[in-house]
Design a protein around this motif. Structure first.
Motif, PDB file in Angstrom:
ATOM      1  N   GLY A  98       0.800  -1.224   0.000  1.00  0.00           N
ATOM      2  CA  GLY A  98       0.000   0.000   0.000  1.00  0.00           C
ATOM      3  C   GLY A  98       0.830   1.271   0.000  1.00  0.00           C
ATOM      4  O   GLY A  98       0.310   2.372  -0.197  1.00  0.00           O
ATOM      5  N   LEU A  99       2.148   1.124   0.206  1.00  0.00           N
ATOM      6  CA  LEU A  99       3.021   2.302   0.242  1.00  0.00           C
ATOM      7  C   LEU A  99       3.231   2.847  -1.176  1.00  0.00           C
ATOM      8  O   LEU A  99       3.506   2.093  -2.106  1.00  0.00           O
ATOM      9  N   THR A 100       3.071   4.170  -1.333  1.00  0.00           N
ATOM     10  CA  THR A 100       3.382   4.794  -2.615  1.00  0.00           C
ATOM     11  C   THR A 100       4.648   5.618  -2.464  1.00  0.00           C
ATOM     12  O   THR A 100       4.789   6.403  -1.521  1.00  0.00           O
ATOM     13  N   ILE A 101       5.609   5.403  -3.388  1.00  0.00           N
ATOM     14  CA  ILE A 101       6.924   6.036  -3.251  1.00  0.00           C
ATOM     15  C   ILE A 101       6.852   7.486  -3.721  1.00  0.00           C
ATOM     16  O   ILE A 101       6.378   7.778  -4.817  1.00  0.00           O
ATOM     17  N   LYS A 102       7.307   8.395  -2.836  1.00  0.00           N
ATOM     18  CA  LYS A 102       7.362   9.810  -3.172  1.00  0.00           C
ATOM     19  C   LYS A 102       8.774  10.322  -2.913  1.00  0.00           C
ATOM     20  O   LYS A 102       9.533   9.699  -2.170  1.00  0.00           O
ATOM     21  N   LYS A 103       9.077  11.450  -3.526  1.00  0.00           N
ATOM     22  CA  LYS A 103      10.337  12.114  -3.199  1.00  0.00           C
ATOM     23  C   LYS A 103      10.277  12.529  -1.741  1.00  0.00           C
ATOM     24  O   LYS A 103       9.267  13.071  -1.290  1.00  0.00           O
ATOM     25  N   GLY A 104      11.327  12.216  -0.979  1.00  0.00           N
ATOM     26  CA  GLY A 104      11.256  12.544   0.445  1.00  0.00           C
ATOM     27  C   GLY A 104      12.581  13.048   0.960  1.00  0.00           C
ATOM     28  O   GLY A 104      13.632  12.886   0.315  1.00  0.00           O
ATOM     29  N   LYS A 105      12.528  13.697   2.123  1.00  0.00           N
ATOM     30  CA  LYS A 105      13.742  14.200   2.754  1.00  0.00           C
ATOM     31  C   LYS A 105      13.918  13.461   4.062  1.00  0.00           C
ATOM     32  O   LYS A 105      13.015  13.469   4.895  1.00  0.00           O
ATOM     33  N   ILE A 106      15.030  12.759   4.220  1.00  0.00           N
ATOM     34  CA  ILE A 106      15.231  12.008   5.458  1.00  0.00           C
ATOM     35  C   ILE A 106      16.455  12.589   6.157  1.00  0.00           C
ATOM     36  O   ILE A 106      17.577  12.502   5.639  1.00  0.00           O
ATOM     37  N   ARG A 107      16.231  13.211   7.283  1.00  0.00           N
ATOM     38  CA  ARG A 107      17.322  13.865   8.043  1.00  0.00           C
ATOM     39  C   ARG A 107      18.151  14.763   7.138  1.00  0.00           C
ATOM     40  O   ARG A 107      19.361  14.697   7.106  1.00  0.00           O
ATOM     41  N   GLY A 108      17.478  15.522   6.318  1.00  0.00           N
ATOM     42  CA  GLY A 108      18.168  16.525   5.506  1.00  0.00           C
ATOM     43  C   GLY A 108      18.647  16.021   4.158  1.00  0.00           C
ATOM     44  O   GLY A 108      19.061  16.809   3.303  1.00  0.00           O
ATOM     45  N   ALA A 109      18.617  14.691   3.936  1.00  0.00           N
ATOM     46  CA  ALA A 109      19.084  14.176   2.648  1.00  0.00           C
ATOM     47  C   ALA A 109      17.882  13.813   1.795  1.00  0.00           C
ATOM     48  O   ALA A 109      16.938  13.189   2.272  1.00  0.00           O
ATOM     49  N   VAL A 110      17.893  14.194   0.511  1.00  0.00           N
ATOM     50  CA  VAL A 110      16.761  13.932  -0.364  1.00  0.00           C
ATOM     51  C   VAL A 110      16.871  12.516  -0.926  1.00  0.00           C
ATOM     52  O   VAL A 110      17.946  12.061  -1.306  1.00  0.00           O
ATOM     53  N   SER A 111      15.724  11.805  -0.955  1.00  0.00           N
ATOM     54  CA  SER A 111      15.691  10.433  -1.454  1.00  0.00           C
ATOM     55  C   SER A 111      14.678  10.357  -2.591  1.00  0.00           C
ATOM     56  O   SER A 111      13.570  10.863  -2.478  1.00  0.00           O
ATOM     57  N   TYR A 112      15.067   9.732  -3.685  1.00  0.00           N
ATOM     58  CA  TYR A 112      14.214   9.673  -4.886  1.00  0.00           C
ATOM     59  C   TYR A 112      13.700   8.258  -5.167  1.00  0.00           C
ATOM     60  O   TYR A 112      13.406   7.903  -6.292  1.00  0.00           O
ATOM     61  N   GLY A 113      13.643   7.453  -4.140  1.00  0.00           N
ATOM     62  CA  GLY A 113      13.145   6.102  -4.370  1.00  0.00           C
ATOM     63  C   GLY A 113      13.403   5.255  -3.151  1.00  0.00           C
ATOM     64  O   GLY A 113      13.786   5.767  -2.093  1.00  0.00           O
ATOM     65  N   MET A 114      13.174   3.950  -3.294  1.00  0.00           N
ATOM     66  CA  MET A 114      13.381   3.064  -2.156  1.00  0.00           C
ATOM     67  C   MET A 114      13.905   1.719  -2.637  1.00  0.00           C
ATOM     68  O   MET A 114      13.412   1.154  -3.615  1.00  0.00           O
ATOM     69  N   CYS A 115      14.952   1.245  -1.937  1.00  0.00           N
ATOM     70  CA  CYS A 115      15.429  -0.103  -2.216  1.00  0.00           C
ATOM     71  C   CYS A 115      14.575  -1.080  -1.416  1.00  0.00           C
ATOM     72  O   CYS A 115      14.234  -0.814  -0.267  1.00  0.00           O
ATOM     73  N   CYS A 116      14.248  -2.218  -2.047  1.00  0.00           N
ATOM     74  CA  CYS A 116      13.210  -3.073  -1.443  1.00  0.00           C
ATOM     75  C   CYS A 116      13.746  -4.420  -0.971  1.00  0.00           C
ATOM     76  O   CYS A 116      14.709  -4.970  -1.523  1.00  0.00           O
ATOM     77  N   SER A 117      13.066  -4.961   0.021  1.00  0.00           N
ATOM     78  CA  SER A 117      13.298  -6.337   0.476  1.00  0.00           C
ATOM     79  C   SER A 117      12.198  -7.226  -0.120  1.00  0.00           C
ATOM     80  O   SER A 117      11.280  -6.735  -0.778  1.00  0.00           O
ATOM     81  N   GLU A 118      12.279  -8.532   0.169  1.00  0.00           N
ATOM     82  CA  GLU A 118      11.233  -9.450  -0.293  1.00  0.00           C
ATOM     83  C   GLU A 118       9.868  -9.056   0.285  1.00  0.00           C
ATOM     84  O   GLU A 118       8.840  -9.239  -0.343  1.00  0.00           O
ATOM     85  N   VAL A 119       9.915  -8.530   1.520  1.00  0.00           N
ATOM     86  CA  VAL A 119       8.652  -8.197   2.189  1.00  0.00           C
ATOM     87  C   VAL A 119       7.913  -7.118   1.410  1.00  0.00           C
ATOM     88  O   VAL A 119       6.712  -7.232   1.147  1.00  0.00           O
ATOM     89  N   GLU A 120       8.661  -6.054   1.030  1.00  0.00           N
ATOM     90  CA  GLU A 120       7.996  -4.948   0.342  1.00  0.00           C
ATOM     91  C   GLU A 120       7.484  -5.350  -1.043  1.00  0.00           C
ATOM     92  O   GLU A 120       6.552  -4.756  -1.553  1.00  0.00           O
ATOM     93  N   LEU A 121       8.084  -6.380  -1.626  1.00  0.00           N
ATOM     94  CA  LEU A 121       7.629  -6.836  -2.942  1.00  0.00           C
ATOM     95  C   LEU A 121       6.501  -7.852  -2.816  1.00  0.00           C
ATOM     96  O   LEU A 121       5.988  -8.360  -3.813  1.00  0.00           O
ATOM     97  N   GLY A 122       6.123  -8.157  -1.574  1.00  0.00           N
ATOM     98  CA  GLY A 122       5.030  -9.111  -1.365  1.00  0.00           C
ATOM     99  C   GLY A 122       5.466 -10.545  -1.613  1.00  0.00           C
ATOM    100  O   GLY A 122       4.636 -11.412  -1.871  1.00  0.00           O
ATOM    101  N   LEU A 123       6.778 -10.819  -1.540  1.00  0.00           N
ATOM    102  CA  LEU A 123       7.264 -12.166  -1.859  1.00  0.00           C
ATOM    103  C   LEU A 123       7.498 -13.004  -0.617  1.00  0.00           C
ATOM    104  O   LEU A 123       7.653 -14.214  -0.702  1.00  0.00           O
TER     105      LEU A 123
END
Lengths: 357, 785
Positions: free
Chosen positions: B102-127
């Motif tokens: 259900g998570l939708t990836i957005k541009k985000g700022k984490i502790r001052g650093a900008v992130s343009y995506g997310m690296c995934c585990s098996e869990v996030e891929l529903g595997l």
């Protein structure tokens, strides 16, 4: 001053005094007193008239005219003042009797039918009007009527799916709380035949049923309505026709119906019945899980073994039957999200969702 | 049952889309609970290679990654995992991607650093349900490719609910067969695989002593295997099909069961003692089941045994000691047909459901017993080595369900369905395994061995109906005889119109609630298997339920409740049991609230009595309320039985104070109950001409000793006043100042009328005098001044 003149001026001043007194009167009572005071038998004008006797007979007609003029002037003034005062008095009374029409009216507490009762009434009435006869049966049943006669033998997997409540041994056979209203099918057919009847037979049987299952979407007690018809040449097309008519009438709009092949031991063929989602008109929403269809009941053509179990020749006669869950239909019609609300009996829910009749 | 699309395609070359196939399945009678789309669910997740990894300047556990996803610029990603390094390939969810959780990836700022995506585990891929960090992809994964494509994730998984009659469809091939027949496609042949039999290995010695319950039993030894994990593709399929991988051998057998519908079992040959015997239990035997339960078996349970113990509850579960583990090297494979009713009964007795028992009790395909054995042997040897013995065969599977035929007439099927059946439908049934012969109106079908559910003409009509599709059946209204509908029961409706809220309570209550209003007498009907103690006895009074409802609502800021319930009460009788229809009322707390015109008032006995009287009046009935101090659970002096006609049809009164206070109910609680079955039909009112002459009303006020019932007083008035009396009632009751202790002042208003004349002063005086005399004589009552 001559007697005449003196009488004349007496009349004039009497008239002036009277008119002033009349106009000063502010209620009908006072005015009535003034009428008596001036025009009564012992009133002022009568007093004046007494003086007429002292006049020469030739003068009397003239004074008489004066007196009559004065009398009618006073009477007219009294009448008009009286009319004015009556209008004023009525206005005053109306004002005094003015109420705040926005205050609530006196009423007894409002009763309401339980929404499930209202659903049962509505459903039963639709079938009753179509010519189905209302029948009832016991809630504490034997295995024959609840299962065996309905083609659900002991070892059948479907029997286990019924989550049956059994009652502790009380007669010479195991008894249970009926898991559906279908046993009324058996009882109604047997009774009908025993009374010498021959199909057609069309029955609607509302009632309480019990399943040993208790969670968010299951209640251990709920209500079903069983509907069936046995006759020559009853077909699945008739089943669909009755379902369509019933569901459209109940939901107060033309609903689409869809039959899906399914399995019930007491019907063959069997079908689950869906209606086009009444919330999104089939477009797909949360309630219908995006499918556009909502499952509402199970149906089918009465299994020949069921007909034979009561002694109806399945070669000659056929029938359709279906059973519907009242709570489910009421939830769909009234948009009630949670089955448990029906048996929690919170008066706020009952007052709001119940029906006053 | 979950079926991956690719698995279906192993059996039939389907070309339709998953949603079309779902519709076909529904039409054929297989309920589709859901269609999962694992590949589509991760669209936007692409293969990325980590070009650089720097620690986050302001957070110890975060890393700043620059990731190559095959585009002109590297992507900056802030990542919280730690198992990746520079050069690793990982799944990268790009901006805008919606993940299965259900998570939708957005541009985000984490502790001052900008992130343009997310690296995934098996869990996030529903595997998988858990993971130890990012999913590190193989080095040869093409940068920029969709991860779903690269991992060959399943296009669709059908979650089906198979009806109990279709045991033949509790496997991939069964569903494929229905779809293939329907679509006119060929069903692929089953690949058996080559097996080199090693004659040096002894086939197991098996004896079947319960041939009725076990008409076919096949066993084979395989020696010298090395059990390893099953291959990744098999594990993936099992997981997609909703099963947990166990070990190589078990996974193979489960795969074959899901594929062909034949449950199999593998015993550790080294744990067996002597020959295998399939027999009925003698009763009292012990069994240590694989799920850890220790059972004492009943006579007639079907068992697989060796010389010393029970090694399986046949078709349901193996024993723990004889199971196959990682260290097993020699196995005995079992493939059998067990009688469905036998499995069903034993399974119910022990409440022991397994994938095997679900299939056996619905009936497996006898033709698959040997096929499955061959397939399993070939796969096990292929994957884990070893050599196989010959098969020991007991019974003959080919004879099960053999040569069954059903005859029907086309015209009768058409009349039952209300639709014409085109001859072309026969082809579909032939593809489904039936042999169909048409001879004019007569239809003869030979039923395939896997269809345990087909035996009568109506079964044939269902087959035709589902092939044609129920949608094709028209909607016709039958002609129905118009019957006069019975007058609906208005009992509860009338109470509702009088201001009561209808409630519906469960028909079962607790034993202690039962005892509140009904003495113990062995007539209770108790449930064998109640949901809980609170719902264990069928109610004999509606009052306990009403009391609970009242308390529930009075605890929720209601100042008063007026409730009504209609339903049944239940009790044993000498011969059987009785269900009576009753209506019951409860009033407690304010019946009138503070209003601008009046002050609040709490319910008393007469509020409820009035409601019951009005209710009876609506049915043309009157009730006599007879004081009764002996009604269980009601307060003496405020309780009465209600006589309607000759029947004691009900009870009314104030709930005993101890009962109410035990429920924390402060205000007095009043209840009433009427047995609807005891009410006779009400009086039908006959027309009477309206009186032409005026009547007179007189008031008389007497001092009565306390305790005289107003019923008795009014009865005395009626007999004393003479035949001119048309009515008498109590219009005043006073026991305040001026009334001596022990007395009450009662005002009686009576009315006289004569249909033929105007009454005189003498008439009313005479009536008054005889009433006064009667009151004195009967009650010692004196006229008040």
């Amino acid at each position: 001053m001559s007697e005449i003149d003196s009488l004349k001026s007496e009349l004039e001043s009497l008239q002036a005094d009277a008119l002033q007194a009349f106009s000063a009167a502010d209620n009908l009572n006072d005015l009535q007193k003034l009428r008596v005071q001036y025009l009564g038998k012992k009133g002022a004008l009568t007093e004046v008239l007494k003086g007429v006797g002292k006049l020469a007979p030739t003068d009397r007609p003239m004074i008489g005219q004066h007196v009559n003029k004065t009398k009618s002037a006073l009477a007219a003034a009294l009448d008009s003042t009286e009319a004015d005062l009556a209008v004023k008095a009525k206005a005053a009374r109306i004002e005094a009797e003015r109420v705040d029409v926005t205050l609530p009216g006196r009423s007894k507490g409002k009763g309401a039918l339980h929404p499930v009762q209202h659903g049962l009434d509505e459903i039963t009435a639709i079938f009753s009007q179509m010519g189905f006869v209302v029948a009832e049966g016991p809630e504490i049943e034997d295995e024959f009527h609840n299962f065996d006669a309905l083609n659900i033998p002991a070892e059948h997997p479907a029997r286990a799916m019924h989550d049956t409540f059994f009652v502790k041994q009380m007669a010479d056979q195991p008894m249970l709380l009926r898991t559906h209203t279908s046993p009324v099918q058996i009882r109604a057919m047997k009774r009908f035949l025993a009374e010498g009847g021959e199909p057609p037979l069309a029955v609607v049987a509302p009632g309480r049923v019990y399943r040993c299952d208790y969670d968010v979407t299951h209640s251990p007690m709920f209500h079903q309505v069983e509907v069936f018809k046995v006759d020559r040449d009853v077909s699945m097309a008739h089943l669909k026709g009755v379902l369509k008519h019933f569901l459209s009438t109940y939901f107060e709009k033309e609903v689409e119906i869809r039959l899906r092949p399914h399995y019930f031991p007491f019907t063959e063929p069997s079908a689950e019945v869906d209606i086009g989602c009444v919330f999104c008109a089939g477009k797909g929403c949360r309630i219908c899980k995006g499918s556009g269809w909502i499952e509402v009941l199970g149906s089918g053509m009465i299994h020949p073994k069921v007909l034979e179990s009561v002694g109806i020749d399945s070669e000659e006669f056929s029938g359709f039957a279906f059973g519907l869950g009242v709570e489910r239909l009421v939830m769909l019609k009234q948009g009630i999200p949670d089955l448990r609300l029906f048996f929690e009996n919170d008066v706020r829910f009952l007052s709001r969702m119940g029906v006053s009749k | 049952m979950k079926i991956p699309f690719s698995w279906l395609k192993d059996h039939v070359a389907l070309t339709a889309t998953p949603s079309q196939i779902a519709e076909d399945l529904v039409r054929l009678g297989h309920e589709v609970e859901a269609v999962e789309m694992p590949r589509a669910a991760v669209i936007g997740v692409r293969v990325g290679q980590i070009e650089s990894k720097q620690p986050h300047p302001d957070a110890d556990k975060l890393s700043l990654l620059k990731v190559n996803i095959g585009e002109a610029e590297l992507v900056d990603i802030v990542c919280g995992a730690s198992n990746m390094g520079e050069g690793d390939k990982v799944p990268v969810a790009t901006i805008g991607t919606s993940l299965p959780n259900g998570l939708t990836i957005k541009k985000g700022k984490i502790r001052g650093a900008v992130s343009y995506g997310m690296c995934c585990s098996e869990v996030e891929l529903g595997l998988a349900e858990d993971s130890a960090g990012l999913l590190i992809l193989p080095v040869d994964a093409p940068i920029g490719a969709e991860v779903g494509d690269y991992l060959e994730l399943e296009e669709a998984v059908f979650d089906l609910s198979i009806t109990p009659n279709r045991g033949d469809c509790m496997n991939v091939r069964g569903i494929a067969r229905d779809l293939a027949a329907d679509a006119g496609l060929a069903l692929a042949a089953i690949e058996l695989g080559e097996i080199a039999i090693n004659q040096a290995i002894n086939a197991p010695d098996v004896a079947v002593a319960a041939e009725k319950d076990c008409p076919a039993y096949l066993a084979r030894s395989i020696t010298g295997i090395k059990v390893a994990d099953s291959p990744a593709w098999m594990q993936a399929r099992l997981i997609q099909a909703g099963q947990r991988p166990v070990n190589g051998v078990v996974d193979v057998l489960n795969t074959i069961m899901l594929d062909l519908g034949q449950p199999m079992h593998a015993f550790d040959a080294d744990a067996l003692d002597g020959d295998i015997v399939v027999r009925s239990a003698v009763g009292g035997e012990a069994f240590s089941a694989l799920d850890g339960r220790e059972l004492t078996l009943n006579t007639d349970d079907l068992l697989v045994t060796d010389s010393s113990s029970v090694i399986a509850l046949a078709g349901i579960m193996g024993s723990a000691p004889s199971g196959v583990s990682e260290s097993t090297t020699n196995i005995v494979l079992e493939s059998a047909f067990f009688r469905p009713a036998r499995i069903s009964e034993t399974r119910r007795v022990y409440a022991m459901v397994s994938e095997a028992s679900m299939r056996f009790e619905r009936g497996v395909d006898p033709a698959m017993v040997e096929v499955a054995m061959q397939r399993a042997t070939a796969m096990i040897i292929d994957l884990f080595g070893g050599s196989a013995s010959e098969i020991t065969q007991c019974g003959d599977a080919d004879k099960i369900n053999a040569e069954r035929s059903v005859k029907a007439s086309v015209s009768r099927i058409q009349s039952r369905l209300g639709i014409d059946i085109p001859v072309s439908v026969d082809d579909v049934l032939v593809r489904m395994g039936f042999a169909v012969t048409r001879d004019g109106d007569k239809l003869a079908m030979t039923v395939p061995s896997f269809r345990h559910d087909i035996s009568i003409p109506e079964d044939i009509s269902e087959e035709y109906a589902r092939v044609i599709g129920f949608d094709e059946i028209p909607e016709l209204l039958p002609s129905l005889a118009t019957t006069a509908p019975a007058m609906p029961d208005r009992s509860v409706h009338d109470a509702v119109a009088a201001g009561f809220l209808q409630v519906i309570n469960y028909a079962f209550i607790s034993a202690s609630e039962q005892r509140l209003f009904v003495a113990a007498d062995d007539l209770d009907i108790e449930l064998e298997n109640p949901i809980s103690d609170a719902m264990s006895v069928m109610r004999r009074s509606v009052w306990p339920g009403l009391l609970n409802t009242a308390r529930y609502n009075l605890n929720r800021q209601q100042s008063g409740v007026s409730l009504v319930e209609q339903g049944r009460v239940y009790y044993k009788t000498a011969a059987a049991h009785q269900e009576s229809n009753v209506i019951a009322w409860l009033m407690s707390g304010e019946v009138e609230q503070d209003e601008w015109f009046d002050a609040a008032r709490k319910a008393d006995f007469f509020d409820l009595k009035g409601a019951v009287e009005a209710w009876l009046t609506l049915r043309g009935l009157t009730g006599r309320f007879i004081a009764d101090d002996s009604i269980q659970g009601l307060q003496a002096g405020q309780s009465a039985k209600i006589l309607v006609g000759r029947a004691e049809a009900g009870r009314i009164g104030r709930v005993d104070g101890d009962i109410a206070s035990a429920l924390d109910m402060d205000a007095p609680v009043y209840v009433a109950e009427i047995n609807l079955d005891l009410l006779s039909a009400g009086k039908k009112t006959k027309f009477a001409p309206l009186p032409e002459f005026p009547g007179v009303e007189r008031d008389l006020v007497f001092l009565f000793e306390r305790g005289v019932s107003s019923d008795a007083i009014l009865n005395a008035v009626k007999s004393a006043a003479g035949k001119l009396l048309i009515g008498a009632r109590i219009f005043d009751l006073y026991d305040g100042k001026g009334v001596p202790e022990g007395f009450v002042s009662l005002g009686i208003r009576f009315a006289l009328q004569d249909a033929k004349r105007t009454l005189t002063q003498e008439d009313s005086d005479a009536a008054s005098q005889s009433i006064i005399a009667a009151m004195d004589k009967k009650f010692g009552a004196t006229l008040r001044g």
